[in-house]
Scaffold this motif. Structure first.
Motif, PDB file in Angstrom:
ATOM      1  N   ALA A 134      23.640  77.660  42.448  1.00 31.36           N
ATOM      2  CA  ALA A 134      23.029  77.179  43.689  1.00 31.36           C
ATOM      3  C   ALA A 134      21.962  78.149  44.178  1.00 31.36           C
ATOM      4  CB  ALA A 134      24.098  76.972  44.755  1.00 31.36           C
ATOM      5  N   TYR A 159      31.927  73.416  48.753  1.00 31.61           N
ATOM      6  CA  TYR A 159      30.643  74.097  48.891  1.00 31.61           C
ATOM      7  C   TYR A 159      30.189  74.633  47.539  1.00 31.61           C
ATOM      8  CZ  TYR A 159      31.687  73.974  53.889  1.00 31.61           C
ATOM      9  OH  TYR A 159      31.992  73.560  55.153  1.00 31.61           O
ATOM     10  N   TYR A 160      28.930  74.363  47.227  1.00 24.51           N
ATOM     11  CA  TYR A 160      28.308  74.904  46.022  1.00 24.51           C
ATOM     12  C   TYR A 160      27.377  76.036  46.459  1.00 24.51           C
ATOM     13  CZ  TYR A 160      30.062  70.706  43.722  1.00 24.51           C
ATOM     14  OH  TYR A 160      30.873  69.720  43.220  1.00 24.51           O
ATOM     15  N   ASP A 161      27.872  77.252  46.378  1.00 19.47           N
ATOM     16  CA  ASP A 161      27.100  78.398  46.870  1.00 19.47           C
ATOM     17  C   ASP A 161      27.131  79.579  45.898  1.00 19.47           C
ATOM     18  OD1 ASP A 161      29.747  79.051  47.142  1.00 19.47           O
ATOM     19  OD2 ASP A 161      29.703  79.355  49.302  1.00 19.47           O
ATOM     20  N   THR A 178      24.604  70.912  47.620  1.00 21.53           N
ATOM     21  CA  THR A 178      25.244  72.137  48.110  1.00 21.53           C
ATOM     22  C   THR A 178      26.586  71.876  48.780  1.00 21.53           C
ATOM     23  OG1 THR A 178      23.994  71.955  50.186  1.00 21.53           O
ATOM     24  CG2 THR A 178      23.049  73.325  48.434  1.00 21.53           C
ATOM     25  N   GLN A 179      26.864  70.603  49.107  1.00 30.52           N
ATOM     26  CA  GLN A 179      28.150  70.282  49.743  1.00 30.52           C
ATOM     27  C   GLN A 179      28.550  68.859  49.392  1.00 30.52           C
ATOM     28  OE1 GLN A 179      28.465  71.103  53.964  1.00 30.52           O
ATOM     29  NE2 GLN A 179      30.148  69.662  54.207  1.00 30.52           N
ATOM     30  N   ALA A 220      17.876  70.874  49.005  1.00 28.28           N
ATOM     31  CA  ALA A 220      19.333  70.935  49.038  1.00 28.28           C
ATOM     32  C   ALA A 220      19.862  69.690  49.744  1.00 28.28           C
ATOM     33  CB  ALA A 220      19.800  72.188  49.767  1.00 28.28           C
ATOM     34  N   LEU A 264      27.053  73.305  39.807  1.00 27.77           N
ATOM     35  CA  LEU A 264      26.072  72.653  40.655  1.00 27.77           C
ATOM     36  C   LEU A 264      25.790  71.272  40.086  1.00 27.77           C
ATOM     37  CD1 LEU A 264      24.172  73.332  43.124  1.00 27.77           C
ATOM     38  CD2 LEU A 264      22.387  73.782  41.428  1.00 27.77           C
TER      39      LEU A 264
END
Length: 381
Positions: free
Chosen positions: A296, A290-292, A281-282, A314, A335
């Motif tokens: 994700a 950031y993977y949001d 996620t980061q 995560a 991701l």
């Protein structure tokens, strides 16, 4: 249907797959041969020129900044401009952004493999890199825990190549011995970065990243067998990742218009053969990535609604980065699935111990099932 275990065993015949090497070329051809058996799949080989690793870039920065420091007493303004260029190139590289000089020395011919099936507004890309890394002192077990500290210290030393000529433009002159000390430190960094490669060459690259290639290939094969509606499923196996994620950068640049026009999702697999399966996620260097996005969120949902994946967590990645970084920074849903030990590290990678006997294929197969579940959980836009 293609199986991760069989792909891994097949490609393990070619260890030490440095970018543009004969081993990498033969492994890529073997993978293409396997893919040709998939019904209705179109395969392309997208060639490009790339440096063999990140080491030519490191040496260019070291030699360039050493020259800047030693010549700054005679031409401080000109050396200041050169020093800033080298420093910014270094800074951008270690922040995993497009660096102005990273493609210097791109004389080695290599290729990304793309295999696709289906059509529709949605484009799902399963990605992994095939090339293996140069052996690295920084990834030795006793050193890798201090990776970020070494990057910060190295950046400070490279920064002196801009600071010293800047002082010269203000008529502040350092003694000659101080300039020589900085020059030795700069060149010493490049020597330390290169010494294990000089001794051992490229790593076997079993976990990093035959496991990722095997996992991405099986996920693609599963999706090709039962296609999601209104979707093109594309497997992209990159080269040049160990030169600075350059194969993925090249692919992103070449296909950016298409990727931005469609509902694109890039699911990357990197080093999924040892430890605890995770989705990242980061990541990032000096500034975070950031993977949001939708992928994700789908991954988080899968871990909550399906007890088979409750163990998948995560994670924040602290050492280097992944092919997915270019897509994430460009706002494209992306991701990376990876695996870490209990200390949050990837043991053995970038060393000669990255061999097949350290790989747990049960984790690779778990990554396959999890990756497929994530893609099939994606909501329609």
């Amino acid at each position: 249907m293609l199986k991760a275990r069989e792909i891994f065993e097949k490609l393990s015949e070619w260890p030490h797959r440095g970018c543009g090497s004969e081993d990498e070329m033969e492994a890529r051809e073997a993978l293409i041969a396997e893919l040709t058996g998939e019904y209705g799949v179109d395969i392309t080989d997208e060639g490009f020129k790339c440096p063999r690793s990140y080491l030519p870039f490191f040496w260019m920065i070291a030699i360039g900044q050493a020259a800047v420091v030693l010549l700054s007493p005679w031409a401080p303004a000109f050396m200041l401009a050169a020093g800033i260029l080298f420093f910014l190139s270094h800074l951008l590289y270690f922040d995993w952004r497009v660096s102005p000089l990273i493609w210097w020395g791109a004389r080695t011919v290599t290729a990304n493999v793309s295999a696709s099936k289906g059509a529709g507004n949605r484009l799902v890309i399963l990605m992994a890199h095939l090339d293996s890394a140069p052996s690295s002192y920084a990834y030795r077990p006793e050193q890798v825990r201090h990776f970020k500290l070494s990057v910060y210290m190295g950046t400070f030393i490279v920064g002196l190549g801009a600071l010293i000529p800047a002082m010269g433009t203000q008529d502040v002159t350092l003694p000659n011995w101080a300039g020589w000390i900085v020059a030795v430190l700069l060149l010493g960094q490049a020597v330390v970065a290169s010494i294990d490669f000089w001794r051992f060459g490229y790593t076997p690259g079993a976990n990093d990243n035959l496991t990722g290639v095997a996992a991405a290939t099986e996920v693609a094969s599963r999706l090709w067998k039962t296609m999601p509606p209104d979707t093109e499923v594309r497997l992209v196996v990159t080269s040049g990742e160990e030169a600075g994620m350059l194969g993925a950068q090249h692919y992103w640049r070449q296909h950016r218009d298409e990727l931005k026009q469609r509902e694109t999702h890039v699911l990357n697999f990197d080093t999924v053969g040892y430890g605890n399966l995770s989705y990242v996620t980061q990541s990032g260097g000096f500034t975070p990535v950031y993977y949001d996005g939708p992928l994700a969120r789908a991954a988080a949902a899968v871990t909550k609604i399906d007890k088979r994946y409750g163990h998948v967590t995560a994670a924040k990645h602290h050492v280097g980065d992944f092919d997915s970084v270019w897509f994430a920074r460009d706002g494209i849903s992306s991701l990376t699935v990876a695996a870490y030990d209990d200390e949050g590290l990837m043991p053995h990678i970038h060393t000669q111990e990255d061999k097949a006997y350290h790989v747990d294929m049960a984790i690779v197969e778990d990554a396959v099932r999890f990756g497929e579940a994530v893609i099939r959980t994606l909501p329609k836009r």
